[in-house]
Design a protein around this motif. Sequence first.
Motif, PDB file in Angstrom:
ATOM      1  N   ALA A  33       0.831  -1.205   0.000  1.00  0.00           N
ATOM      2  CA  ALA A  33       0.000   0.000   0.000  1.00  0.00           C
ATOM      3  C   ALA A  33       0.866   1.256   0.000  1.00  0.00           C
ATOM      4  CB  ALA A  33      -0.937  -0.010   1.205  1.00  0.00           C
ATOM      5  N   GLN A  37       1.392   4.357  -2.948  1.00  0.00           N
ATOM      6  CA  GLN A  37       1.241   5.752  -2.510  1.00  0.00           C
ATOM      7  C   GLN A  37      -0.071   6.024  -1.787  1.00  0.00           C
ATOM      8  OE1 GLN A  37       2.285   8.026  -6.080  1.00  0.00           O
ATOM      9  NE2 GLN A  37       4.404   7.916  -5.430  1.00  0.00           N
ATOM     10  N   GLN A  38      -0.529   5.015  -1.059  1.00  0.00           N
ATOM     11  CA  GLN A  38      -1.677   5.209  -0.182  1.00  0.00           C
ATOM     12  C   GLN A  38      -1.182   5.865   1.113  1.00  0.00           C
ATOM     13  OE1 GLN A  38      -5.035   3.461  -0.857  1.00  0.00           O
ATOM     14  NE2 GLN A  38      -4.099   3.836  -2.836  1.00  0.00           N
ATOM     15  N   ASN A  39      -2.115   6.485   1.838  1.00  0.00           N
ATOM     16  CA  ASN A  39      -1.772   7.087   3.125  1.00  0.00           C
ATOM     17  C   ASN A  39      -1.922   6.006   4.205  1.00  0.00           C
ATOM     18  OD1 ASN A  39      -1.141   8.947   5.070  1.00  0.00           O
ATOM     19  ND2 ASN A  39      -3.123  10.005   5.028  1.00  0.00           N
ATOM     20  N   VAL A  40      -0.797   5.405   4.582  1.00  0.00           N
ATOM     21  CA  VAL A  40      -0.807   4.183   5.406  1.00  0.00           C
ATOM     22  C   VAL A  40      -0.379   4.466   6.841  1.00  0.00           C
ATOM     23  CG1 VAL A  40       0.135   1.842   5.630  1.00  0.00           C
ATOM     24  CG2 VAL A  40      -0.175   2.845   3.358  1.00  0.00           C
ATOM     25  N   TYR A  84      -6.004   8.628   7.012  1.00  0.00           N
ATOM     26  CA  TYR A  84      -5.350   7.417   6.545  1.00  0.00           C
ATOM     27  C   TYR A  84      -6.321   6.602   5.688  1.00  0.00           C
ATOM     28  CZ  TYR A  84      -1.723   8.343  10.034  1.00  0.00           C
ATOM     29  OH  TYR A  84      -0.720   8.911  10.778  1.00  0.00           O
ATOM     30  N   THR A  85      -5.870   6.161   4.522  1.00  0.00           N
ATOM     31  CA  THR A  85      -6.746   5.357   3.664  1.00  0.00           C
ATOM     32  C   THR A  85      -6.532   3.864   3.910  1.00  0.00           C
ATOM     33  OG1 THR A  85      -5.097   5.610   1.921  1.00  0.00           O
ATOM     34  CG2 THR A  85      -7.008   7.065   1.836  1.00  0.00           C
ATOM     35  N   VAL A  86      -5.361   3.519   4.465  1.00  0.00           N
ATOM     36  CA  VAL A  86      -5.081   2.124   4.827  1.00  0.00           C
ATOM     37  C   VAL A  86      -4.626   2.117   6.286  1.00  0.00           C
ATOM     38  CG1 VAL A  86      -3.726   0.054   4.318  1.00  0.00           C
ATOM     39  CG2 VAL A  86      -4.404   1.593   2.454  1.00  0.00           C
ATOM     40  N   ALA A 111     -12.005   3.542   4.818  1.00  0.00           N
ATOM     41  CA  ALA A 111     -10.640   3.015   4.991  1.00  0.00           C
ATOM     42  C   ALA A 111     -10.560   1.510   4.714  1.00  0.00           C
ATOM     43  CB  ALA A 111     -10.145   3.299   6.404  1.00  0.00           C
ATOM     44  N   ARG A 112      -9.432   1.110   4.190  1.00  0.00           N
ATOM     45  CA  ARG A 112      -9.114  -0.321   4.117  1.00  0.00           C
ATOM     46  C   ARG A 112      -8.412  -0.652   5.435  1.00  0.00           C
ATOM     47  NH1 ARG A 112      -4.093  -2.788   0.798  1.00  0.00           N
ATOM     48  NH2 ARG A 112      -4.294  -4.947   1.494  1.00  0.00           N
TER      49      ARG A 112
END
Length: 206
Positions: A33, A37-40, A84-86, A111-112
Amino acid sequence: MTHAKKKKGSLEIICGPMFSGKSEELIRRLRRAVIAQQNVAVFKHAIDDRYDNTNVTSHNGTKLLAHATDSGEHLLAKALSENYTVVGIDEVQFYTTDIISTICALVEAGARVVVAGLDMDYRGIPFGPMPTLLAIADSITKLKAICTKCGSDAHFSQLLENNRPTTINSGPLILTGASDKFTARCRGCHEIDKGFDYNEYRETQF
Ligand SMILES: [Zn+2]
């Protein structure tokens, strides 16, 4: 008038006994992730202070920066404010059941959520919030360790005291790290000095 439907997130669970590679699998998914480039972010329970205070570390030494908190409320506030997306959560079994509403809120917000945790404690009893999380998850990966007695696939964590299987009430439920006190066992080789009553367990849950 039409409303754009807000995209919801998802819940992935990585469960299994100790030494089954749960943290490695969590880190592997989160690394991908990050590359995308996800916000992890990754969170871990403050009680799990083995190795390191600010990183999630697997037994093989792979690391990822982690926020330590034992509060589901704090975790939710932090994850939402940082967008945060992940969201990864390691050792999720240590949280109280308020982590369930936290996770549901994150999934609703899009979110994931990827969590790793022990599905059973050393007695073979479902661990804390795990049964509910497993029921509501989008996907479940149940990892196996290797039984140190016979070499079969193992899905129990065996607690030992003086190299003997422990009695059911002889120690605290929560023991982290301390790999010398635990070993992985298959169903046939998992031993507990004193069994437990599932009906009694059920009554304590609801
Ligand atoms: Zn075995």
